[in-house]
Scaffold this active site. Structure first.
Site, short mmCIF file in Angstrom:
data_model
loop_
_atom_site.label_atom_id
_atom_site.label_comp_id
_atom_site.label_asym_id
_atom_site.label_seq_id
_atom_site.Cartn_x
_atom_site.Cartn_y
_atom_site.Cartn_z
N LYS A 191 2.44 4.13 18.75
CA LYS A 191 2.57 5.54 18.37
C LYS A 191 2.75 6.41 19.61
O LYS A 191 3.51 7.39 19.59
CB LYS A 191 1.36 5.95 17.55
CG LYS A 191 1.32 5.21 16.20
CD LYS A 191 -0.04 5.32 15.52
CE LYS A 191 -0.05 4.61 14.18
NZ LYS A 191 -1.42 4.47 13.63
N LYS A 234 6.16 1.61 12.66
CA LYS A 234 6.00 1.96 14.09
C LYS A 234 6.42 0.82 15.00
O LYS A 234 6.88 1.06 16.12
CB LYS A 234 4.56 2.35 14.40
CG LYS A 234 3.55 1.35 13.89
CD LYS A 234 2.15 1.92 13.87
CE LYS A 234 1.25 1.11 12.96
NZ LYS A 234 1.37 1.45 11.54
N THR A 255 0.82 -1.21 0.00
CA THR A 255 0.00 0.00 0.00
C THR A 255 0.86 1.26 0.00
O THR A 255 0.74 2.11 -0.88
CB THR A 255 -0.90 0.00 1.25
OG1 THR A 255 -1.64 -1.22 1.29
CG2 THR A 255 -1.87 1.17 1.23
N1 LIG Z 1 -1.16 1.44 5.16
C1 LIG Z 1 -1.10 2.59 5.81
O1 LIG Z 1 -2.00 3.43 5.67
C2 LIG Z 1 0.04 2.88 6.73
C3 LIG Z 1 0.07 4.10 7.43
C4 LIG Z 1 1.15 4.39 8.25
C5 LIG Z 1 2.18 3.48 8.36
N2 LIG Z 1 2.13 2.30 7.69
C6 LIG Z 1 3.26 1.36 7.84
O2 LIG Z 1 3.89 1.22 6.57
C7 LIG Z 1 4.44 -0.09 6.47
C8 LIG Z 1 3.90 -0.77 5.21
O3 LIG Z 1 2.49 -0.85 5.32
P1 LIG Z 1 1.58 -1.24 4.06
O4 LIG Z 1 0.20 -0.87 4.45
O5 LIG Z 1 2.14 -0.69 2.82
O6 LIG Z 1 1.73 -2.83 4.08
P2 LIG Z 1 1.42 -3.86 2.88
O7 LIG Z 1 0.43 -3.28 1.96
O8 LIG Z 1 1.16 -5.15 3.51
O9 LIG Z 1 2.80 -3.91 2.11
C9 LIG Z 1 3.94 -4.54 2.58
C10 LIG Z 1 4.72 -5.00 1.38
O10 LIG Z 1 5.98 -5.49 1.82
C11 LIG Z 1 6.24 -6.72 1.18
N3 LIG Z 1 7.07 -7.56 2.06
C12 LIG Z 1 6.77 -7.99 3.30
N4 LIG Z 1 7.79 -8.72 3.79
C13 LIG Z 1 8.72 -8.77 2.82
C14 LIG Z 1 10.01 -9.38 2.71
N5 LIG Z 1 10.50 -10.12 3.70
N6 LIG Z 1 10.70 -9.22 1.58
C15 LIG Z 1 10.20 -8.49 0.57
N7 LIG Z 1 9.01 -7.88 0.60
C16 LIG Z 1 8.27 -8.03 1.71
C17 LIG Z 1 4.89 -7.35 0.94
O11 LIG Z 1 5.02 -8.25 -0.12
P3 LIG Z 1 3.91 -9.36 -0.42
O12 LIG Z 1 2.90 -8.62 -1.26
O13 LIG Z 1 4.68 -10.39 -1.14
O14 LIG Z 1 3.38 -9.82 0.92
C18 LIG Z 1 4.06 -6.12 0.61
O15 LIG Z 1 4.09 -5.82 -0.76
C19 LIG Z 1 4.08 -0.81 7.77
O16 LIG Z 1 5.14 -0.66 8.68
C20 LIG Z 1 2.88 -0.02 8.27
O17 LIG Z 1 2.73 -0.06 9.67
C21 LIG Z 1 1.09 1.99 6.88
#
Ligand SMILES: NC(=O)c1ccc[n+]([C@@H]2O[C@H](COP(=O)([O-])OP(=O)(O)OC[C@H]3O[C@@H](n4cnc5c(N)ncnc54)[C@H](OP(=O)(O)O)[C@@H]3O)[C@@H](O)[C@H]2O)c1
Ligand SMILES: NC(=O)c1ccc[n+]([C@@H]2O[C@H](COP(=O)([O-])OP(=O)(O)OC[C@H]3O[C@@H](n4cnc5c(N)ncnc54)[C@H](OP(=O)(O)O)[C@@H]3O)[C@@H](O)[C@H]2O)c1
Lengths: 432, 432
Positions: free
Chosen positions: B205, B105, B14
């Site tokens: 947080k 976080k 995301t």
């Molecule tokens: N979403 C939000 O609104 C938001 C807001 C603030 C902070 N955050 C933080 O931002 C970070 C990412 O969140 P997100 O929502 O983007 O998560 P997400 O959509 O689940 O994306 C994580 C990505 O990382 C990949 N990944 C996970 N482990 C991996 C590994 N070992 N090697 C390579 N790739 C790997 C996943 O690949 P696969 O597709 O293969 O699983 C996925 O594409 C988190 O720490 C979250 O707490 C998110």
């Protein structure tokens, strides 16, 4: 041994005294955070004979050269206000290799370009966080935190005096003259309130915000300005009944079609808008960017300590640059030259309040007149309001060009049934 | 020729996809603002075989060494989430001299100390603006804009899921299970909603905010946590009638008497409080400092582009450091070791809702029981609520120690007229 960064202060009035107090009360924290001591060395005053107990221990002078030519001084903090000699002294300080921190919206809004050029020429910092929104961080967010965005809109309640007055009018139903007296009694408004109530203070801040947000130079003369002197309790009540509050806003918009449009005027703001809940002397700045969406920064827009909070933050920022031997880390933000949108081309919805003859068919005549001028209406209501033989009509238009609403008003003025155009106020559209 | 700063991205989910989109759509602005080109070079993915149209043109790898050992890469952006291998990869990147930007976080709240130490050791930056409040600038304001202040209080609505749920419960009177289902259907809540509704996400947080605000290391384990699962429509209605709204807050306080007190729990918030108007998935962080007074930062706490706005701002900040050949301009903020206030010593007002026998004299018995435990009451009301032979009593206490309210509850539990302690929720005092 810890590095010492020495500060020369120009003017020890409301904000200047606050800066001295903050540097003293938070000395230990500030030293830790900067990795150097920040020491106020010399203070420029107008009258050396005046007793100033808060300045004991500092060198006082009435000669600017004692500061700008002092090789020990690294940072000059200008808190005298006004255009001259503030502008001249700041330029001098930079020519002598000193970074400058100021809260002076007058100079930044009118001579910003000259100041930035001088800073660049002499490899020093020029900082002005306190010039908009007092203590509220907004300049640094625009230069740093929001810099991944293309900003399309910035709207601010940036004048505490007028916001206090409008809040009082809203809460107590009092009229303009009454709240102005009250604001003056409380020290929120000056004896000559013109700069606040006529919107000039807000216009300076609008110019500064727009320059940073849209990366093109906007100066005071580019801002169209309208104050709050014509707002009546009736307007505020109509607003309430229609789901709005009345606020004086500094508004900047940037669009590919119209260019950059910067103005200050009263607005009917939907009561769900985040800015609608900003009351009293509080200020807030609302920003819309193409990545962040909506964000808002809220706090005290004036006052000795809140404003000093922003000034000292700038002093700390400059000091960090000095400690790390770097300058101009954040480049001048006005790297473009965008078209400024002329007032006639700006678009808005409007609230129009008319006094008309109380006869059957008047509403239809009025609505037709708007239509003939190309202004389509969102709603129109007629009320009696205990006026013998007369009624009031309140129309809310859809978004139209400024030129079209002017044409409609011209038309209405000429109609025999229209006795008076009582007010015309812009309406901000609902958020989606 | 313009300098090029090369980025390696870990994880293109995301937020990662949002970062790619922002870097592309605002490329020209960003280059102007930094004075260098920021180029995404390599993306770490888990499964190389998966089709990823948005990653066309970038080097993909499933081997972290292809990024951390690539000499061309200056900045590593970690957006995989979770503790491991995110922590390991970020440490590795810094060991190889790369600055790190993250939104994680979990890692910052649990291993912040290790990360900062590594960054300092290798003269690189470690940035984490997006880890709290999504797009809202709050980390940079704490490190820079508010740094002239001693901060005494920080309160945040930092979890969009629970704020959405509480807002819906307030607006529609729906109950917890209903709004949870709705939030899940809209994608605001996970299938397993525990991290949100039990307050763990907010607690992380809270730890990060408190560490920055109070200059002492606060970790996840130091935060006392309570979620929203016990909140009922009845509690929300009582709150409304008493002039409050119910919010899940991350709260940090620092006082000479108690030390640093950090917790997450539902709160009755006076409806005039600036945070009370923050509804739906929006987030906001309220800060009180000894110079600025009150300030608030408001915006979207999550989502692909808003969060990317903060991540890219950090990338730009790091890039400016690289362009200016400076690092660690802002020093580690945890330069003190303050006492953490144990939960029993914390002080608060409380709302206590009891189901009691509907007999004369019960109100007096209850009030006396509170008094005997040393808890003085601000108000107490008894209602019938259509419960046969039973009534509800709602008491609001003055500020008391956590230990005292626990003693009072123990006492009440043992009373024959008390059938059930239905809820106990902290009450935030009115602003002065
Ligand atoms: N979403 C939000 O609104 C938001 C807001 C603030 C902070 N955050 C933080 O931002 C970070 C990412 O969140 P997100 O929502 O983007 O998560 P997400 O959509 O689940 O994306 C994580 C990505 O990382 C990949 N990944 C996970 N482990 C991996 C590994 N070992 N090697 C390579 N790739 C790997 C996943 O690949 P696969 O597709 O293969 O699983 C996925 O594409 C988190 O720490 C979250 O707490 C998110
Ligand atoms: N007050 C606020 O809340 C606030 C908020 C944001 C920004 N600002 C800005 O901060 C600046 C200072 O405002 P302020 O409220 O502190 O004004 P102030 O109370 O009037 O203080 C100005 C001080 O500068 C001194 N001064 C003026 N001209 C001088 C000269 N030529 N040489 C030496 N000293 C001189 C004055 O000395 P005398 O006493 O001898 O006249 C006075 O002590 C202004 O630019 C203002 O717009 C103020």
């Amino acid at each position: 041994m810890e590095k010492v960064i020495r500060v020369g202060l120009l003017g020890a009035g409301t904000v200047g005294s606050g800066v001295i107090q903050v540097l003293e009360m938070n000395r230990r924290q500030i030293t830790e955070r900067v990795g150097a001591q920040i020491q106020l060395k010399t203070v420029l005053v107008r009258n050396l004979a005046k007793k100033r107990p808060q300045l004991e221990g500092y060198v006082l002078t009435d000669n600017i050269d004692d500061i700008v030519k002092d090789e020990e001084i690294d940072v000059v903090v200008e808190l005298m206000g006004g255009l001259e000699p503030a502008r001249e002294y700041m330029l001098k300080a930079m020519e002598h290799g000193k970074s400058v921190v100021t809260a002076n919206k007058d100079v930044v809004a009118q001579f910003g370009k000259e100041m930035f050029a001088m800073a660049e020429k002499h490899d020093v910092d020029f900082m002005f966080e306190a010039s908009v929104g007092g203590g509220i961080p907004i300049i640094t967010p625009l230069k740093q935190c929001l810099t991944a965005n293309k900003i399309t809109e910035i709207m601010g309640i940036v004048n505490g005096t007028t916001n206090y007055m409008l809040t009082k009018m809203t809460e107590c139903g009092s009229d303009y003259d009454e709240v102005l007296k009250e604001a003056q009694a409380k020290g929120y408004a000056e004896a000559n309130p013109s700069a606040d109530v006529d919107g000039l203070d807000a216009a300076r801040k609008a110019a500064i915000l727009a320059s940073l947000a849209f990366n093109t130079r906007v100066e005071l003369k580019d801002v169209s300005v309208e104050g709050i002197t014509k707002i009546t309790p009736d307007d505020i009540e109509y607003a309430r009944n229609l789901g709005y509050v009345v606020k004086l806003l500094a508004v900047g918009k940037d669009s590919p079609e119209h260019g950059v449009d910067v103005r200050v005027h009263p607005v009917f703001l939907p009561k769900e808008h985040p800015l609608a809940a900003v009351n009293g002397v509080f200020n807030a700045i609302f920003v819309r960017g193409n990545a962040i969406g909506e964000a808002m920064f809220y706090g005290q827009g004036a006052g000795s300590l809140p404003t000093a909070s922003a000034v000292v933050a700038d002093i700390i920022d400059v000091s960090r640059d000095i400690v790390n031997d770097t300058f101009g880390r954040v480049r001048c933000t006005c790297y473009e030259q965008k078209r400024l949108c002329p007032l006639e081309e700006t678009e808005s919805s409007y609230y129009v309040r008319l006094l008309v003859d109380d006869k059957p068919g008047v509403l239809g005549l009025i609505a037709t007149a708007f239509g003939d001028a190309g202004v389509s209406l969102k709603s129109v209501i007629q009320t009696q309001r205990n006026i013998v033989d007369h009624a009031e009509i309140v129309a809310i238009t859809h978004a139209v060009r400024h030129a079209s609403i002017q044409a409609a008003l011209q038309e209405l003025k000429g109609m025999p049934v229209v006795d008076e155009i009582r007010n015309v106020i812009r309406v901000e559209k609902e958020q989606v």
